[in-house]
Design a protein around this motif. Sequence first.
Motif, short mmCIF file in Angstrom:
data_model
loop_
_atom_site.label_atom_id
_atom_site.label_comp_id
_atom_site.label_asym_id
_atom_site.label_seq_id
_atom_site.Cartn_x
_atom_site.Cartn_y
_atom_site.Cartn_z
N ARG A 92 1.01 -1.24 0.10
CA ARG A 92 -0.19 -0.11 0.11
C ARG A 92 1.06 1.23 -0.20
NH1 ARG A 92 -5.49 1.76 1.46
NH2 ARG A 92 -5.17 4.00 1.07
N ARG A 95 1.96 2.11 -3.16
CA ARG A 95 1.10 2.55 -4.04
C ARG A 95 0.76 3.94 -3.91
NH1 ARG A 95 -0.41 -2.96 -3.26
NH2 ARG A 95 -2.16 -2.25 -1.67
N PHE A 107 -5.33 1.29 -10.24
CA PHE A 107 -4.60 -0.08 -10.06
C PHE A 107 -5.34 -1.25 -10.59
CE2 PHE A 107 -2.45 2.92 -7.27
CZ PHE A 107 -1.24 2.92 -7.42
N HIS A 109 -4.70 -5.09 -10.64
CA HIS A 109 -4.00 -5.96 -9.78
C HIS A 109 -3.97 -7.30 -10.41
CE1 HIS A 109 -3.13 -8.65 -5.70
NE2 HIS A 109 -2.25 -8.71 -6.59
N LEU A 144 -4.94 -5.01 -2.75
CA LEU A 144 -5.55 -3.42 -2.84
C LEU A 144 -6.63 -3.69 -1.92
CD1 LEU A 144 -6.25 -3.27 -6.69
CD2 LEU A 144 -4.84 -1.80 -5.36
N GLU A 145 -6.64 -2.41 -0.80
CA GLU A 145 -7.71 -2.28 0.02
C GLU A 145 -8.90 -1.57 -0.51
OE1 GLU A 145 -5.85 -0.32 3.53
OE2 GLU A 145 -4.00 -1.56 3.05
N GLU A 148 -8.96 2.02 -2.02
CA GLU A 148 -8.11 2.34 -3.16
C GLU A 148 -8.77 2.07 -4.46
OE1 GLU A 148 -3.72 1.07 -2.71
OE2 GLU A 148 -4.71 -0.57 -1.70
N ASP A 149 -8.35 2.80 -5.32
CA ASP A 149 -9.02 2.86 -6.75
C ASP A 149 -8.47 1.53 -7.39
OD1 ASP A 149 -11.02 4.89 -6.66
OD2 ASP A 149 -9.80 6.44 -7.31
N GLY A 150 -8.95 0.45 -7.61
CA GLY A 150 -8.36 -0.52 -8.28
C GLY A 150 -9.39 -1.79 -8.27
N LYS A 151 -8.89 -2.82 -9.04
CA LYS A 151 -9.72 -4.08 -9.25
C LYS A 151 -8.47 -5.13 -9.49
CE LYS A 151 -13.59 -6.08 -11.81
NZ LYS A 151 -14.22 -6.31 -10.89
#
Length: 176
Positions: A92, A95, A107, A109, A144-145, A148-151
């Motif tokens: 984290r 990032r 992100f 992942h 990713l938490e 956070e903008d991500g998948k």
Amino acid sequence: MTTQMSGRGRIFRVVVMGVSGCGKSTVGKLLADELDGEFLDGDDLHPVANIAKMAAGIPLDDADREPWLREIGARMAAAHGTMVIGSSALRRKYRDLIRAAAPDTVFVHLHGSRELLAERMAGRPGHFMPPSLLDSQLATLEPLEPDEDGKAFPIAQPAELIAHGAAGWIKFAVRW
């Protein structure tokens, strides 16, 4: 997640992340094509000392990674169009360093089983990252938490499908 506009349309900032062997470069290039952007392999931004250390089978520490991550963030922030960069971005705080320079970064992942990752790493002759470092990368990885903008995307499917799915998610998830 926010985005910018250019004369050509929306501008995205994307880091394709994951441990070595997950397909960051392959998926990243395909994703950049889908988003009409540029791809940059984060491995090309490592200082020579980092590459030598990894090639010798020595894991990087936070002090080794920090300048590299700052460079990734700077490249992302300086891009005039859509930019996709492949970077492990395992923790984290790594990032967060990228987002400090380019807050609108999202992100993607890429994740998979240790067995599949090891198989892929073994099939990359001449790459500086030896398969012996896979376990240290898996131990370091912080998924990713929720804030956070991500998948996350599984790597067991073909790279083209992953890139297409990621592009659809990015285009749908970005707010104006």
